[in-house]
Design a protein around this motif. Structure first.
Motif, PDB file in Angstrom:
ATOM      1  N   LEU A  93       0.194 -29.481  30.032  1.00 13.40           N
ATOM      2  CA  LEU A  93       0.384 -28.666  31.226  1.00 13.40           C
ATOM      3  C   LEU A  93      -0.621 -29.026  32.316  1.00 13.40           C
ATOM      4  O   LEU A  93      -1.674 -29.612  32.026  1.00 13.40           O
ATOM      5  CB  LEU A  93       0.221 -27.184  30.879  1.00 13.40           C
ATOM      6  CG  LEU A  93       1.251 -26.591  29.914  1.00 13.40           C
ATOM      7  CD1 LEU A  93       0.808 -25.196  29.488  1.00 13.40           C
ATOM      8  CD2 LEU A  93       2.620 -26.536  30.564  1.00 13.40           C
ATOM      9  N   SER A  94      -0.302 -28.637  33.546  1.00 13.64           N
ATOM     10  CA  SER A  94      -1.239 -28.924  34.640  1.00 13.64           C
ATOM     11  C   SER A  94      -1.067 -27.909  35.765  1.00 13.64           C
ATOM     12  O   SER A  94      -0.990 -28.275  36.936  1.00 13.64           O
ATOM     13  CB  SER A  94      -1.016 -30.348  35.172  1.00 13.64           C
ATOM     14  OG  SER A  94      -2.035 -30.692  36.104  1.00 13.64           O
ATOM     15  N   LEU A  95      -1.025 -26.621  35.416  1.00 14.32           N
ATOM     16  CA  LEU A  95      -0.891 -25.599  36.447  1.00 14.32           C
ATOM     17  C   LEU A  95      -2.157 -25.486  37.287  1.00 14.32           C
ATOM     18  O   LEU A  95      -2.094 -25.423  38.511  1.00 14.32           O
ATOM     19  CB  LEU A  95      -0.562 -24.251  35.809  1.00 14.32           C
ATOM     20  CG  LEU A  95      -0.390 -23.068  36.766  1.00 14.32           C
ATOM     21  CD1 LEU A  95       0.702 -23.360  37.795  1.00 14.32           C
ATOM     22  CD2 LEU A  95      -0.060 -21.796  35.993  1.00 14.32           C
ATOM     23  N   ARG A  96      -3.299 -25.480  36.636  1.00 14.55           N
ATOM     24  CA  ARG A  96      -4.547 -25.398  37.392  1.00 14.55           C
ATOM     25  C   ARG A  96      -4.765 -26.656  38.224  1.00 14.55           C
ATOM     26  O   ARG A  96      -5.176 -26.580  39.386  1.00 14.55           O
ATOM     27  CB  ARG A  96      -5.728 -25.178  36.444  1.00 14.55           C
ATOM     28  CG  ARG A  96      -7.073 -25.179  37.149  1.00 14.55           C
ATOM     29  CD  ARG A  96      -8.188 -24.731  36.250  1.00 14.55           C
ATOM     30  NE  ARG A  96      -9.491 -24.987  36.851  1.00 14.55           N
ATOM     31  CZ  ARG A  96     -10.648 -24.572  36.345  1.00 14.55           C
ATOM     32  NH1 ARG A  96     -10.670 -23.857  35.233  1.00 14.55           N
ATOM     33  NH2 ARG A  96     -11.795 -24.871  36.937  1.00 14.55           N
ATOM     34  N   GLY A  97      -4.484 -27.822  37.635  1.00 16.21           N
ATOM     35  CA  GLY A  97      -4.651 -29.061  38.386  1.00 16.21           C
ATOM     36  C   GLY A  97      -3.741 -29.113  39.592  1.00 16.21           C
ATOM     37  O   GLY A  97      -4.159 -29.529  40.686  1.00 16.21           O
ATOM     38  N   LEU A  98      -2.497 -28.692  39.419  1.00 15.65           N
ATOM     39  CA  LEU A  98      -1.558 -28.647  40.537  1.00 15.65           C
ATOM     40  C   LEU A  98      -2.081 -27.727  41.640  1.00 15.65           C
ATOM     41  O   LEU A  98      -2.043 -28.070  42.827  1.00 15.65           O
ATOM     42  CB  LEU A  98      -0.202 -28.172  40.029  1.00 15.65           C
ATOM     43  CG  LEU A  98       0.966 -28.029  41.014  1.00 15.65           C
ATOM     44  CD1 LEU A  98       2.278 -28.301  40.289  1.00 15.65           C
ATOM     45  CD2 LEU A  98       1.018 -26.630  41.616  1.00 15.65           C
ATOM     46  N   THR A  99      -2.597 -26.580  41.244  1.00 11.52           N
ATOM     47  CA  THR A  99      -3.127 -25.615  42.215  1.00 11.52           C
ATOM     48  C   THR A  99      -4.324 -26.182  42.963  1.00 11.52           C
ATOM     49  O   THR A  99      -4.423 -26.068  44.190  1.00 11.52           O
ATOM     50  CB  THR A  99      -3.523 -24.317  41.496  1.00 11.52           C
ATOM     51  OG1 THR A  99      -2.375 -23.777  40.823  1.00 11.52           O
ATOM     52  CG2 THR A  99      -4.056 -23.289  42.469  1.00 11.52           C
ATOM     53  N   VAL A 105      -5.533 -29.918  49.813  1.00  6.82           N
ATOM     54  CA  VAL A 105      -4.825 -30.385  51.010  1.00  6.82           C
ATOM     55  C   VAL A 105      -4.739 -29.264  52.037  1.00  6.82           C
ATOM     56  O   VAL A 105      -4.945 -29.480  53.239  1.00  6.82           O
ATOM     57  CB  VAL A 105      -3.403 -30.871  50.647  1.00  6.82           C
ATOM     58  CG1 VAL A 105      -2.664 -31.335  51.904  1.00  6.82           C
ATOM     59  CG2 VAL A 105      -3.460 -31.994  49.623  1.00  6.82           C
ATOM     60  N   ALA A 106      -4.448 -28.051  51.587  1.00  9.55           N
ATOM     61  CA  ALA A 106      -4.245 -26.939  52.507  1.00  9.55           C
ATOM     62  C   ALA A 106      -5.516 -26.568  53.266  1.00  9.55           C
ATOM     63  O   ALA A 106      -5.454 -26.237  54.463  1.00  9.55           O
ATOM     64  CB  ALA A 106      -3.733 -25.723  51.734  1.00  9.55           C
ATOM     65  N   SER A 144       5.386 -32.104  46.568  1.00  6.81           N
ATOM     66  CA  SER A 144       4.699 -32.482  45.339  1.00  6.81           C
ATOM     67  C   SER A 144       4.510 -31.283  44.424  1.00  6.81           C
ATOM     68  O   SER A 144       4.694 -31.385  43.202  1.00  6.81           O
ATOM     69  CB  SER A 144       3.340 -33.108  45.672  1.00  6.81           C
ATOM     70  OG  SER A 144       2.626 -33.427  44.490  1.00  6.81           O
ATOM     71  N   VAL A 145       4.148 -30.129  44.992  1.00  3.59           N
ATOM     72  CA  VAL A 145       3.978 -28.924  44.185  1.00  3.59           C
ATOM     73  C   VAL A 145       5.286 -28.543  43.510  1.00  3.59           C
ATOM     74  O   VAL A 145       5.329 -28.251  42.305  1.00  3.59           O
ATOM     75  CB  VAL A 145       3.459 -27.757  45.054  1.00  3.59           C
ATOM     76  CG1 VAL A 145       3.521 -26.439  44.277  1.00  3.59           C
ATOM     77  CG2 VAL A 145       2.033 -28.015  45.520  1.00  3.59           C
ATOM     78  N   GLU A 282       0.378 -23.135  50.019  1.00  3.40           N
ATOM     79  CA  GLU A 282      -0.068 -22.006  49.205  1.00  3.40           C
ATOM     80  C   GLU A 282       1.120 -21.202  48.680  1.00  3.40           C
ATOM     81  O   GLU A 282       1.130 -20.758  47.527  1.00  3.40           O
ATOM     82  CB  GLU A 282      -0.989 -21.111  50.024  1.00  3.40           C
ATOM     83  CG  GLU A 282      -1.572 -19.932  49.249  1.00  3.40           C
ATOM     84  CD  GLU A 282      -2.494 -20.371  48.131  1.00  3.40           C
ATOM     85  OE1 GLU A 282      -2.468 -19.728  47.061  1.00  3.40           O
ATOM     86  OE2 GLU A 282      -3.231 -21.366  48.336  1.00  3.40           O
ATOM     87  N   GLN A 283       2.138 -21.030  49.501  1.00  7.44           N
ATOM     88  CA  GLN A 283       3.329 -20.299  49.067  1.00  7.44           C
ATOM     89  C   GLN A 283       4.050 -21.042  47.938  1.00  7.44           C
ATOM     90  O   GLN A 283       4.597 -20.417  47.023  1.00  7.44           O
ATOM     91  CB  GLN A 283       4.271 -20.100  50.252  1.00  7.44           C
ATOM     92  CG  GLN A 283       3.747 -19.128  51.296  1.00  7.44           C
ATOM     93  CD  GLN A 283       4.499 -19.218  52.615  1.00  7.44           C
ATOM     94  OE1 GLN A 283       5.509 -19.913  52.719  1.00  7.44           O
ATOM     95  NE2 GLN A 283       3.997 -18.533  53.641  1.00  7.44           N
TER      96      GLN A 283
END
Length: 325
Positions: A93-99, A105-106, A144-145, A282-283
């Motif tokens: 998994l990579s939820l934290r990495g994706l975030t 970037v944001a 990408s997200v 972020e959304q």
């Protein structure tokens, strides 16, 4: 269905490990797998029979990890197996990495630091980022997200639920090969074809479940309409539903022309609404997070339902035995 409680515990534990620890900084199995993939490609990707060479390379790289996972699933004691599964699923998994990558970037986008935003988005997309404007950077990060939410989170959860430990390893290994070999250029068009087709096959169901998830936790009607009308126009059979439904769920316009190494790629428009900006990134992160909570809720609800119905069935059987006795 007797193992539903275990599935729920493993998925929850893996997600908590990911949120708490993130990806390992050193000795990540996927990094080691990626290094082996690069070395094998240099030896195998030569002129002549490239499709066959690519298929053989895939078998050499994917076969042993999947076999080991299957042996572990059959030989590890039942009390220890959920711990092993939770750790392996965490690594997939990579939820934290994706975030973290998305917010990297944001943040510069919000402060107007376009160069830093371009540099950060260049870490998560394959397109050329040096000429992107603020909207282009925000669109690339949002896309990408949405796509990585499908590949790195929901597909891993799906294949664990379906095939257990071997399913997680199989999907993650093939998906990594597709990310490294799935380019449509002279070097990889034939050599990476088998890996790309197998990745398409493994992601067909998870991609559509992800698209449905985005629709359910976002602007449902618009997401479903965009999925139906726009997904067939996309060149990827799996990215199309995910990206179209995700853009519609966010109420944002994505897609369109994008600069790649081989030139400007003319892509269909996705979604509807205003152009992407820092808030859109972020959304998109929150959309994926809500989707994860939805999956856990549905798994928990299924667990409770089967436990209760199982207990009711046992009680009814016992009552019948008492009456007949």
């Amino acid at each position: 269905m007797d193992n539903l409680p275990t599935l729920l515990i493993v998925c929850t534990a893996a997600l908590l490990l990911d949120l708490r620890l993130g990806e390992p900084r050193r000795f990540h199995p996927l990094v080691l797998f990626g290094t082996a993939t690069q070395r094998l490609e240099l030896r195998f990707n030569r002129s002549g029979h490239r499709i066959l060479r690519g298929a053989l390379g895939l078998f050499i790289l994917v076969g042993p990890p999947v076999l080991v996972a299957a042996l572990v699933a059959r030989t590890v004691p039942s009390l220890l197996l959920p711990v092993v599964e939770a750790v392996v699923l965490w690594l997939a998994l990579s939820l934290r990495g994706l975030t973290e990558h998305a917010r990297a970037v944001a943040q510069p986008l919000r402060t107007g630091d376009l160069e830093q935003a371009r540099a950060q988005v260049g870490r998560i997309v394959s397109r050329r980022t040096g000429t992107l404007d603020m909207t282009g950077v925000a669109s690339a990060a949002t896309e990408s997200v949405l796509e990585n939410g499908a590949d790195a989170i929901f597909a891993s959860l799906f294949w664990y639920l379906v095939l257990g430990l071997p399913g997680v390893v199989l999907h993650r290994a093939v998906n990594t090969l597709d990310a490294m070999w799935g380019y449509r250029n002279e070097r990889f068009l034939e050599f990476g074809r088998v890996a790309a087709r197998l990745d398409d096959l493994l992601n067909w169901v998870p991609a559509r479940l992800t698209a449905l998830t985005y629709a359910l936790v976002g602007q449902t009607r618009l997401a479903l309409a965009c999925w139906r009308r726009q997904a067939p126009q996309w060149d990827s059979p799996n990215a199309g539903p995910v990206m179209a439904a995700g853009a519609g769920a966010l109420g944002v316009a994505l897609g369109g022309p994008a600069p790649y190494g081989e030139g400007i790629k003319q892509r269909p428009r996705l979604g509807a609404g205003s152009a992407a900006d820092a808030d859109t990134i972020e959304q998109a992160v929150r959309l994926v997070q809500r989707g994860v909570w939805l999956w856990l809720f549905m798994l928990a609800a299924a667990t409770v339902w089967f436990v209760l119905t199982g207990e009711l069935s046992v009680e009814a059987t016992n009552a019948g035995e008492v009456r007949s006795g």
